[in-house]
Design a protein around this motif. Structure first.
Motif: not given
Length: 307
Positions: A108-135
């Motif tokens: 919520f700070f490094i990625f979102s605030f400093f790097l400007g990567i939105p929380l809903t972006s595919s890059l953000w999700r591919s780093v932190f979220v275990l998803s049905t799209g990319h198990p």
């Protein structure tokens, strides 16, 4: 009278290890008898016998001691017994707590605030979220355990891990506790993704949080100490077994009726709980747990209270 941190026996005249700071009975007072982390530094000049003196003072003006040597000496002091890193040696619970909050900061700070990567972006999700799209993004099997969906989410998980983690780690040992936490956390996340694909195919969703791993810890403790008193919402006292059964029933009903009210990963909770209960049945034959949970001050430190 004190309680041995290794076997749980009560000792009228306890021994305190000067290297790890924990309290032991006469049978486990020697460092080799309680697998003391200080043993690893026994013959390390920069460890147990390090005076902490900065060699750069003695070598001031000499060309053979540079920045690299001073940095190496500093790192050696911090990682040896008595250093900052030594606090986490044998205390995986506190290491996991720290990693949870560090990951939260990256989310919520490094990625979102400093790097400007939105929380809903595919890059953000591919780093932190275990998803049905990319198990099969295998790194998310672990990163999703330490990532969380918000402050309330991480706060409640931190409180649960702080209370229940240390007592289970003392009985399992750090290596087994680490394997349980990471293994159950990853499998719980995969169970949630798998259940979503089976029950609601086509829905794109993901899972984050240490809830599955923490439920495994609570499940194991339920088998070992089912009558341990816990306080629901910090107010209502009840035995741990009743809380566990009630939570399992709620998660099962909610999981079958939908993927989860409010985005709750009910199948992850059930999977973690089931793993903890199963492993607890194995551990119960060989190990015991104390009659109370100690809170505050850290392992072997001052200010510990019993509940």
């Amino acid at each position: 009278m004190a309680e041995c941190d290794e076997c749980g026996a009560y000792e009228n005249m306890p021994y305190q290890c000067h290297r790890c700071g924990n309290t032991f009975c006469s049978d486990h007072r020697l460092p080799e008898s309680h697998n003391c982390p200080g043993l690893a530094d026994w013959n390390d000049p920069s460890g147990v016998f390090d005076s902490g003196f900065d060699d750069s003072v003695r070598n001031r003006g000499r060309s053979d001691t540079g920045v690299f040597d001073r940095a190496k000496a500093y790192v050696g002091r911090q990682t040896s017994t008595g250093g900052v890193v030594s606090f986490f040696r044998g205390n995986a619970t506190y290491l996991f707590l720290a990693l949870m909050w560090v990951t939260f900061g990256f989310q919520f700070f490094i990625f979102s605030f400093f790097l400007g990567i939105p929380l809903t972006s595919s890059l953000w999700r591919s780093v932190f979220v275990l998803s049905t799209g990319h198990p099969l993004y295998v790194w998310t099997w672990i990163t999703s355990v330490f990532a969380h969906g918000g402050f309330t989410h991480i706060a409640f998980n931190s409180i649960a891990l702080y209370f229940f983690g240390p007592v289970v780690e003392r009985r399992l040992g750090t290596k087994r506790f680490t394997a349980l936490f990471l293994g159950a956390g990853a499998l719980a996340g995969l169970a949630q993704v798998g259940a979503t694909l089976l029950i609601s195919p086509g829905i794109q969703t993901g899972v984050v949080g240490a809830s599955g791993a923490i439920m495994a810890v609570m499940g194991l403790l339920t088998v070992l100490r089912p009558n341990l008193t816990v306080y629901l919402y910090f107010i209502i006292p009840m035995p741990l077994w009743l809380l566990t059964i009630g939570f399992a029933a709620f998660s099962a009903v909610a999981g079958l009726s939908s993927i989860g009210p409010g985005g709750i990963a009910n199948w992850a909770h059930l999977a973690g709980l089931g793993l903890g209960l199963a492993y607890g049945a194995v551990v119960k034959r060989t190990r015991s747990v104390p009659e109370s949970i100690r809170v505050g001050g850290g392992p072997g430190g001052p200010g510990r209270r019993r509940f």
